[in-house]
Design an enzyme around this catalytic site. Structure first.
Site, PDB file in Angstrom:
ATOM      1  N   SER A  68      20.167  42.581  53.895  1.00  0.00           N
ATOM      2  CA  SER A  68      21.022  43.719  53.508  1.00  0.00           C
ATOM      3  C   SER A  68      22.459  43.343  53.193  1.00  0.00           C
ATOM      4  O   SER A  68      23.233  44.206  52.761  1.00  0.00           O
ATOM      5  CB  SER A  68      20.996  44.788  54.610  1.00  0.00           C
ATOM      6  OG  SER A  68      19.847  45.588  54.498  1.00  0.00           O
ATOM      7  N   LYS A  71      23.962  44.363  49.901  1.00  0.00           N
ATOM      8  CA  LYS A  71      24.695  45.610  49.656  1.00  0.00           C
ATOM      9  C   LYS A  71      26.198  45.388  49.502  1.00  0.00           C
ATOM     10  O   LYS A  71      26.907  46.314  49.083  1.00  0.00           O
ATOM     11  CB  LYS A  71      24.414  46.615  50.767  1.00  0.00           C
ATOM     12  CG  LYS A  71      22.963  47.067  50.846  1.00  0.00           C
ATOM     13  CD  LYS A  71      22.776  48.165  51.872  1.00  0.00           C
ATOM     14  CE  LYS A  71      21.326  48.615  51.962  1.00  0.00           C
ATOM     15  NZ  LYS A  71      20.510  47.736  52.822  1.00  0.00           N
ATOM     16  N   SER A 128      23.635  51.143  56.475  1.00  0.00           N
ATOM     17  CA  SER A 128      22.888  50.253  55.594  1.00  0.00           C
ATOM     18  C   SER A 128      21.728  50.971  54.906  1.00  0.00           C
ATOM     19  O   SER A 128      20.639  50.417  54.736  1.00  0.00           O
ATOM     20  CB  SER A 128      22.364  49.037  56.378  1.00  0.00           C
ATOM     21  OG  SER A 128      21.927  48.022  55.510  1.00  0.00           O
ATOM     22  N   LYS A 234      29.070  43.760  56.487  1.00  0.00           N
ATOM     23  CA  LYS A 234      27.665  44.109  56.312  1.00  0.00           C
ATOM     24  C   LYS A 234      26.742  43.163  57.069  1.00  0.00           C
ATOM     25  O   LYS A 234      26.865  41.948  56.979  1.00  0.00           O
ATOM     26  CB  LYS A 234      27.340  44.064  54.812  1.00  0.00           C
ATOM     27  CG  LYS A 234      26.135  44.827  54.372  1.00  0.00           C
ATOM     28  CD  LYS A 234      26.233  46.294  54.663  1.00  0.00           C
ATOM     29  CE  LYS A 234      24.857  46.870  54.902  1.00  0.00           C
ATOM     30  NZ  LYS A 234      24.184  46.357  56.097  1.00  0.00           N
TER      31      LYS A 234
END
Length: 393
Positions: A68, A71, A128, A234
């Site tokens: 993730s 992102k 997320s 993140k």
């Protein structure tokens, strides 16, 4: 600070910054191979945001699944769209069937539901949300595939050679990879948009507050609560990628970025990032030169609708040095392009600002126009000609 103005084929402005501390290294810092800060990770990097100076590097160019952390690029394109006015925070986005059907981390959007860009952004940055990522990707580019094309175009524009995206979320996909170094560079670019940390620093919040489908957001990055100064960015996890995190923290004037990929557990990931941040703040400090958006100079152009053109920095600018080091003299050299193709959109690059120590360039930052610059109309040009004739009499 003393100013000196020189004119050549380009406009060059030199600012001498006497008494300013400077520390310059090669792209890998002098400590990258002599300390161990990431024993429990496959790959890691630690750097200062404004200069990009690397303090620590462990296999930072090895291609790995970013999960993730993908992102970060999704957020970068969203922030660019907001900056350019192509997207508005309060605009409501209708959620498609495809976006609502995304698995993994999500904020449980329903097909046909409408949610503001601001709340969708919060859903990505805090929780997320894969569904929120796809919803905004579809709004910006029409569909996720077109948005992914934009992601990979941005990778090339940033000069990154070891990253390729197949989706906006980081869900497992063949030929979807990045590196700790590339993730840090994408994060560095994202942090140009300083307002992003207003979202990534949220530890808990609610979406649809007061409604039956109220959703409690809790940040996947626990360091925003437990490490002073951490305000993003993140996390990531898949079975293949293991535990990953791109984190950023600010103390005094120094902002650092730390990336860990392939840690065995959440505890190991967070401990490794914390140790890297401790190292940066214990051994280095920065001197701030310019804020993002600070006016550097202006130009008077005859063929533009607005005659006075303000030139600003595209991001914050600093120097970095080891604590206790002797100071050195540095200067900033500003070069402006000699020709401009009109019209110019807000944020268009029109020059560069170099921070130099003698012949050595410590950093370089694009200079941009503060607002849209339109070509002068015939009426405007006529009025200026008349005014010029009147003034010459």
């Amino acid at each position: 600070m003393k100013k000196k103005l020189l004119i050549t084929s380009m406009m060059v402005i030199v600012y001498s910054l006497f008494g300013m501390s400077v520390y310059a290294e090669e792209s890998k810092g002098d400590q990258t191979n002599s300390i161990n800060l990431a024993d429990n990770a496959k790959s890691a990097i630690l750097l200062e945001r404004d200069t990009g100076q690397v303090f620590y590097d462990k296999d930072a160019q090895v291609k790995l699944p970013p999960a993730s952390m993908t992102k970060i690029m999704t957020l970068l394109l969203i922030m660019e769209a907001l900056e350019q006015g192509d997207l508005k925070y309060e605009e409501k986005v209708r959620v498609s069937e495809r976006a609502a059907s995304m698995g993994g981390s999500q904020i449980f959007l329903e097909a046909g539901e409408e949610m503001t860009v601001k709340d969708l952004l919060k859903g990505i940055a805090v929780a997320s949300g894969n569904d929120a990522s796809v919803a905004l990707a579809e709004r910006i580019a029409g569909n996720e595939k077109a948005f992914v094309k934009k992601m990979n175009q941005k990778v090339k524009k940033l000069g990154l050679e070891n990253t390729k995206f197949q989706n906006t979320t980081g869900l497992p996909a063949e030929d979807h990879y990045s590196t700790a170094y590339d993730m840090a560079m994408i994060a560095k670019e994202l942090l140009k948009y300083e307002e992003i940390t207003k979202y990534t620093s949220i530890y808990e919040d609610y979406l649809r507050k007061g409604k039956e489908n109220e959703f409690w957001l809790v940040n996947t990055n626990k360091l925003v609560k437990f490490y002073p100064g951490v305000d993003g960015l993140k996390t990531g996890y898949t079975n293949e990628a293991k535990y990953c995190l791109t984190a950023t923290a600010k103390k005094d004037d120094m902002r650092v970025i730390a990336v860990v990929m392939g840690a065995g557990t959440i505890k190991e990931r967070n401990a490794t990032i914390s140790g890297m941040l401790d190292y940066a703040f214990n051994h280095y400090e920065t001197k701030h030169i310019f804020d993002k958006g600070e006016r550097i100079t202006s130009l008077n152009l005859l063929k533009t609708e607005r005659k006075n053109i303000e030139i600003i920095t595209s991001e914050s600018i600093s120097t970095v040095h080891r604590k206790g080091e002797d100071t050195k003299n540095v200067e900033t050299v500003i070069t402006l392009d000699s020709e401009f193709t009109l019209p110019l959109k807000k944020g268009s690059k029109v020059g560069m600002l170099y921070v130099k120590d003698g012949d050595k360039t410590l950093s370089k930052t694009p200079l941009t126009v503060k607002e849209d610059i339109e070509k002068a109309s015939y009426l405007t040009l006529f009025k200026r000609s008349v005014q010029k004739l009147a003034n010459s009499r």
